[in-house]
Motif scaffolding. Structure first.
Motif: not given
Length: 288
Positions: A156-180
């Protein structure tokens, strides 16, 4: 010459390869799951005998229970950490591009490299435990990778380390798309930052949560490389996942029919997750 004909002509090789090497082998595997295949394909039809035997195997249920532990923790931790990192970067911090690159870097590594690196880190003889002990903390103990009960959490630790950045990028794109405008209105009303995220921004990230969940669930079900590189399914068989079970029974134990049956069940589990998501996306595309 008709442009549509040229387009179809150039696409036809890839379409044929996909039909044969992907869908063709899927149907062939499903067919083998109903046969008496052992070390080589045997086309003697046995009905659901392989599935019945599969359901009686303790190793299969061990693999399924490990997948439940691994999948739930992996998805939950990756989603939470990815969202927190996205919110952190969304604060317009300095060197934002540097932090984005650092968090995304693990995604550029193969699962074999990730598994090997974490195997060294978690090895009590050369990794974190040995390093802490050389600093004078001789009672420090971190030998999870050697424990039958705790080794799955190392995966679990290794898998989370591998993919957290990808999930971060998805959420960051979503955050930047919220109505300001909504955010600015909340700030004018004096709402604290945490309430703006909790009550306004995060509720609008539902589609991102769903997309990230589908991707993470798909990765969890088919995880194989990481497990083999990190623990090789051990200690014993304590970190077997259905993918490891399928490989072992198909190639190491000469039970191709049972292995094919397990792969079909994995495919069905993936389809149960992905098909509703695809239907939802198609409906939204039509409505738009």
């Amino acid at each position: 010459m008709n442009k549509n004909f040229l387009a179809k002509l150039f696409l036809s090789p890839s379409v044929i390869v996909t039909l044969v090497c992907v869908y063709g082998y899927i149907f062939f595997t499903a067919f083998l799951s109903f046969t008496a295949s052992k070390s080589i394909p045997n086309f003697t039809f046995v009905g659901f005998a392989n599935y019945e035997r599969l359901m009686k195997l303790d190793l299969w249920w061990l693999s399924v229970s490990n997948l439940a532990i691994f999948g739930s923790l992996f998805i939950l931790c990756a989603l939470v950490l990815g969202l927190l990192l996205a919110i952190l970067i969304d604060q317009k911090i300095r060197a934002e591009s540097l932090f984005r690159s650092l968090f995304l870097y693990p995604l550029a590594l193969s699962l074999i490299v990730t598994g090997t690196a974490w195997k060294w880190l978690l090895d009590p003889g050369v990794g974190i435990e040995n390093t802490i002990r050389t600093l004078g903390f001789e009672s420090f103990n971190f030998a999870w990778i050697k424990s039958n009960d705790l080794a799955i959490y190392c995966v679990v630790i290794a898998a989370v380390w591998q993919t957290t950045g990808f999930v971060m990028a998805m959420f960051l794109a979503g955050l930047r798309g919220v109505d300001s405008e909504q955010i600015n209105a909340a700030k004018i009303d004096g709402a604290p930052t945490w309430q703006i995220y909790w009550r306004i921004i995060i509720p609008q990230l539902g589609p991102v949560f769903i997309s990230a969940f589908v991707v993470m669930a798909h990765m969890a079900i088919k995880s194989y490389d990481l497990v083999i590189a990190l623990t090789n399914g051990g200690p014993g068989r304590s970190t077997w996942l259905p993918s490891v079970f399928m490989y072992q029974f198909t190639y190491a134990r000469d039970e191709m029919g049972v292995g094919a049956a397990s792969s079909v069940l994995m495919l069905l589990a993936t389809a149960i997750i992905i098909i509703p998501y695809l239907i939802r996306e198609l409906r939204q595309a039509k409505n738009d």
